[in-house]
Design a protein around this motif. Structure first.
Motif, PDB file in Angstrom:
ATOM      1  N   ASN A 144      -1.020 -19.365  14.810  1.00 60.75           N
ATOM      2  CA  ASN A 144      -0.944 -19.829  13.575  1.00 60.75           C
ATOM      3  C   ASN A 144      -2.822 -18.717  13.396  1.00 60.75           C
ATOM      4  O   ASN A 144      -3.414 -19.131  12.887  1.00 60.75           O
ATOM      5  CB  ASN A 144      -1.505 -20.868  13.209  1.00 60.75           C
ATOM      6  N   PRO A 145      -1.881 -17.478  13.195  1.00 60.76           N
ATOM      7  CA  PRO A 145      -3.194 -16.510  13.337  1.00 60.76           C
ATOM      8  C   PRO A 145      -3.595 -15.415  11.523  1.00 60.76           C
ATOM      9  O   PRO A 145      -3.090 -16.591  10.828  1.00 60.76           O
ATOM     10  CB  PRO A 145      -2.336 -15.141  13.289  1.00 60.76           C
ATOM     11  N   GLU A 146      -5.137 -15.465  11.318  1.00 57.47           N
ATOM     12  CA  GLU A 146      -5.607 -15.835  10.078  1.00 57.47           C
ATOM     13  C   GLU A 146      -5.014 -14.210   9.670  1.00 57.47           C
ATOM     14  O   GLU A 146      -5.096 -14.204   8.478  1.00 57.47           O
ATOM     15  CB  GLU A 146      -7.002 -15.677  10.502  1.00 57.47           C
ATOM     16  N   ALA A 147      -4.610 -13.368  10.415  1.00 54.93           N
ATOM     17  CA  ALA A 147      -4.049 -12.076   9.688  1.00 54.93           C
ATOM     18  C   ALA A 147      -3.066 -11.528  10.560  1.00 54.93           C
ATOM     19  O   ALA A 147      -2.918 -11.305  12.239  1.00 54.93           O
ATOM     20  CB  ALA A 147      -5.224 -10.907  10.380  1.00 54.93           C
ATOM     21  N   ILE A 148      -2.088 -10.959   9.863  1.00 54.83           N
ATOM     22  CA  ILE A 148      -1.084 -10.460  10.234  1.00 54.83           C
ATOM     23  C   ILE A 148      -0.630  -9.207   9.959  1.00 54.83           C
ATOM     24  O   ILE A 148      -0.589  -8.207   9.063  1.00 54.83           O
ATOM     25  CB  ILE A 148       0.777 -11.284   9.982  1.00 54.83           C
ATOM     26  N   ILE A 149      -0.283  -8.089  11.385  1.00 57.75           N
ATOM     27  CA  ILE A 149      -0.630  -6.777  10.772  1.00 57.75           C
ATOM     28  C   ILE A 149       0.731  -6.137  11.473  1.00 57.75           C
ATOM     29  O   ILE A 149       0.906  -6.714  12.574  1.00 57.75           O
ATOM     30  CB  ILE A 149      -1.845  -6.457  11.765  1.00 57.75           C
ATOM     31  N   ALA A 150       1.214  -5.565  10.509  1.00 61.57           N
ATOM     32  CA  ALA A 150       2.994  -5.124  11.470  1.00 61.57           C
ATOM     33  C   ALA A 150       3.300  -3.582  11.173  1.00 61.57           C
ATOM     34  O   ALA A 150       2.022  -3.071   9.829  1.00 61.57           O
ATOM     35  CB  ALA A 150       3.808  -5.685  10.897  1.00 61.57           C
ATOM     36  N   GLY A 151       3.584  -2.969  12.003  1.00 61.75           N
ATOM     37  CA  GLY A 151       4.148  -1.164  11.535  1.00 61.75           C
ATOM     38  C   GLY A 151       5.295  -1.080  10.507  1.00 61.75           C
ATOM     39  O   GLY A 151       5.907  -2.466   9.192  1.00 61.75           O
ATOM     40  N   GLY A 152       6.449  -0.932  11.441  1.00 58.63           N
ATOM     41  CA  GLY A 152       7.644  -1.317  10.362  1.00 58.63           C
ATOM     42  C   GLY A 152       8.725  -0.004  10.835  1.00 58.63           C
ATOM     43  O   GLY A 152       8.116   0.481  11.888  1.00 58.63           O
ATOM     44  N   MET A 153       9.823  -0.070  10.663  1.00 57.71           N
ATOM     45  CA  MET A 153      11.005   1.140  10.435  1.00 57.71           C
ATOM     46  C   MET A 153      10.516   2.409  10.060  1.00 57.71           C
ATOM     47  O   MET A 153      11.252   2.862  10.638  1.00 57.71           O
ATOM     48  CB  MET A 153      12.220   0.667   9.983  1.00 57.71           C
ATOM     49  N   GLY A 154       9.456   2.583   8.888  1.00 51.82           N
ATOM     50  CA  GLY A 154       9.176   3.850   8.501  1.00 51.82           C
ATOM     51  C   GLY A 154       7.574   3.699   8.119  1.00 51.82           C
ATOM     52  O   GLY A 154       6.986   2.826   8.312  1.00 51.82           O
ATOM     53  N   GLU A 155       7.109   5.063   7.854  1.00 49.96           N
ATOM     54  CA  GLU A 155       5.939   5.336   7.618  1.00 49.96           C
ATOM     55  C   GLU A 155       5.664   4.520   6.362  1.00 49.96           C
ATOM     56  O   GLU A 155       4.370   4.102   6.207  1.00 49.96           O
ATOM     57  CB  GLU A 155       5.299   6.515   7.280  1.00 49.96           C
ATOM     58  N   GLU A 156       6.223   4.036   5.385  1.00 55.36           N
ATOM     59  CA  GLU A 156       6.327   3.007   4.469  1.00 55.36           C
ATOM     60  C   GLU A 156       6.973   1.697   4.144  1.00 55.36           C
ATOM     61  O   GLU A 156       6.744   0.976   2.899  1.00 55.36           O
ATOM     62  CB  GLU A 156       6.605   3.574   2.803  1.00 55.36           C
ATOM     63  N   ASN A 157       7.501   1.190   4.873  1.00 50.84           N
ATOM     64  CA  ASN A 157       9.124   0.383   5.062  1.00 50.84           C
ATOM     65  C   ASN A 157       7.597  -0.953   5.753  1.00 50.84           C
ATOM     66  O   ASN A 157       7.270  -0.865   6.617  1.00 50.84           O
ATOM     67  CB  ASN A 157       9.647   0.800   6.223  1.00 50.84           C
ATOM     68  N   ARG A 158       7.192  -1.762   4.957  1.00 45.84           N
ATOM     69  CA  ARG A 158       7.094  -3.076   4.960  1.00 45.84           C
ATOM     70  C   ARG A 158       7.882  -4.022   4.971  1.00 45.84           C
ATOM     71  O   ARG A 158       6.904  -5.859   5.117  1.00 45.84           O
ATOM     72  CB  ARG A 158       5.960  -3.400   3.867  1.00 45.84           C
ATOM     73  N   ASP A 159       8.722  -4.280   5.720  1.00 48.37           N
ATOM     74  CA  ASP A 159       9.882  -4.800   5.607  1.00 48.37           C
ATOM     75  C   ASP A 159       9.615  -6.577   6.715  1.00 48.37           C
ATOM     76  O   ASP A 159       9.504  -7.058   6.406  1.00 48.37           O
ATOM     77  CB  ASP A 159      11.308  -4.548   5.860  1.00 48.37           C
ATOM     78  N   TRP A 160       9.098  -5.745   7.677  1.00 43.97           N
ATOM     79  CA  TRP A 160       8.226  -6.917   8.613  1.00 43.97           C
ATOM     80  C   TRP A 160       7.860  -8.267   8.239  1.00 43.97           C
ATOM     81  O   TRP A 160       7.798  -9.224   8.584  1.00 43.97           O
ATOM     82  CB  TRP A 160       7.644  -5.869   9.935  1.00 43.97           C
ATOM     83  N   LEU A 161       6.461  -7.153   6.928  1.00 37.01           N
ATOM     84  CA  LEU A 161       6.111  -8.912   5.912  1.00 37.01           C
ATOM     85  C   LEU A 161       6.080  -9.375   5.426  1.00 37.01           C
ATOM     86  O   LEU A 161       6.115 -10.846   5.673  1.00 37.01           O
ATOM     87  CB  LEU A 161       4.845  -7.611   6.009  1.00 37.01           C
TER      88      LEU A 161
END
Length: 293
Positions: free
Chosen positions: A226-243
């Protein structure tokens, strides 16, 4: 076989020259690497190695890179010899490098061993901390004869990271999940360079005590943490799909508070001077999480 024998002959000729003025450094496998003269034809076998070589001031000497070597922009004009997981050795040898920058845990060991067996000097890199990044730049500059440039870049990087740490490390902790990959789901522990960055920003890595540097997880593990923040990169420099994936879990504190943050992966997942930019961005995200309490 012909190209291998041809290379071996060329290397014997090169190695016979300039040995009185060897340039020696110790790489990240604790091996001494010596060159008789500054490297003039460098092969960088990972995107990070490419960035670090350019940062050391030796960009003009780079003759071979691998796929996704996209920074600085001029690196995209250099000949690619495959990917970091599978190089075209014949293409590499044809370019006659006098120094190969290998990625210890990223390049296939058998290919690096073949390169060494052919007589090519291999400098292994695996920076695990802030000083490790700066040190690689300094050592590459030594091998390339660009010490003044490399030292300046290394010093500025150390100073910038220290300033960020001084500013944020004592802030109220933010339980944080950093997602480094999606399938399989993967994070980082506290020993990982990104884990160190999270700590510098006053984050508390919810998977920091995992034994593996890059632990594999599942959704249930993240829900339990149960994190208070989730930080992710992705498959590209502008791809936010993981979030987007995490938005389905309303019970997650990070979702409830709107603390799903994206950081371009090249700024945080490559151990290069641009890590300073990525660290500042990550720290700003965690500060936003604090303000939303």
């Amino acid at each position: 076989m012909r190209w291998a024998l041809g290379l071996a002959f060329s290397l014997m000729t090169i190695n016979a020259q300039g040995q009185k003025h060897s340039r020696c450094v110790v790489d990240d496998r604790d091996r001494e690497v010596c060159l008789g003269a500054p490297a003039q034809r460098i092969a960088a076998l990972s995107p990070g190695a490419t960035e670090l070589t350019y940062a050391s001031g030796a960009g003009d000497q780079v003759v071979a890179v691998v796929s996704y070597s996209d920074y600085p922009p001029e690196a995209k004009e250099v000949q690619s010899v495959g990917s970091h997981t599978r190089m075209d050795l014949e293409a590499l040898v044809t370019l006659r490098p006098d120094l190969v920058i290998g990625w210890t845990t990223g390049n296939p060991p058998e290919q690096l061993e073949t390169i060494e067996a052919l007589g090519l000097p291999v400098f292994y890199i695996e920076p695990r901390g802030v000083d490790g990044v700066a040190s690689v730049i300094e050592r590459l500059a030594r091998l390339a004869g660009t010490e003044s440039v490399g030292q300046k870049v290394a010093d500025e990087f150390r100073k910038g990271m220290a300033e960020v740490e001084d500013r944020y490390q004592d802030r109220d902790p933010v339980p944080t999940f950093y997602q480094v990959w999606d399938e399989p789901l993967m994070s980082i522990n506290d020993e990982h360079l990104i884990g160190q960055v999270v700590r510098m920003c006053g984050g508390a890595n919810v998977f920091g005590d995992q034994q593996r540097l890059v632990p594999r997880l599942d959704d249930e593990a993240v829900l339990a943490a149960n994190p208070e923040a989730i930080i992710a990169g992705g498959m590209g420099e502008e791809n936010r799909d993981w979030l987007t994936h995490w938005e389905q879990y309303d019970e997650l504190e990070a979702v409830a508070q709107g603390n799903l943050f994206f950081v371009p992966p090249s700024l945080i997942q490559r151990p290069t001077p641009r890590l300073l930019e990525g660290t500042k961005l990550l720290c700003e995200k965690l500060e936003t999480a604090r303000e939303r309490r």
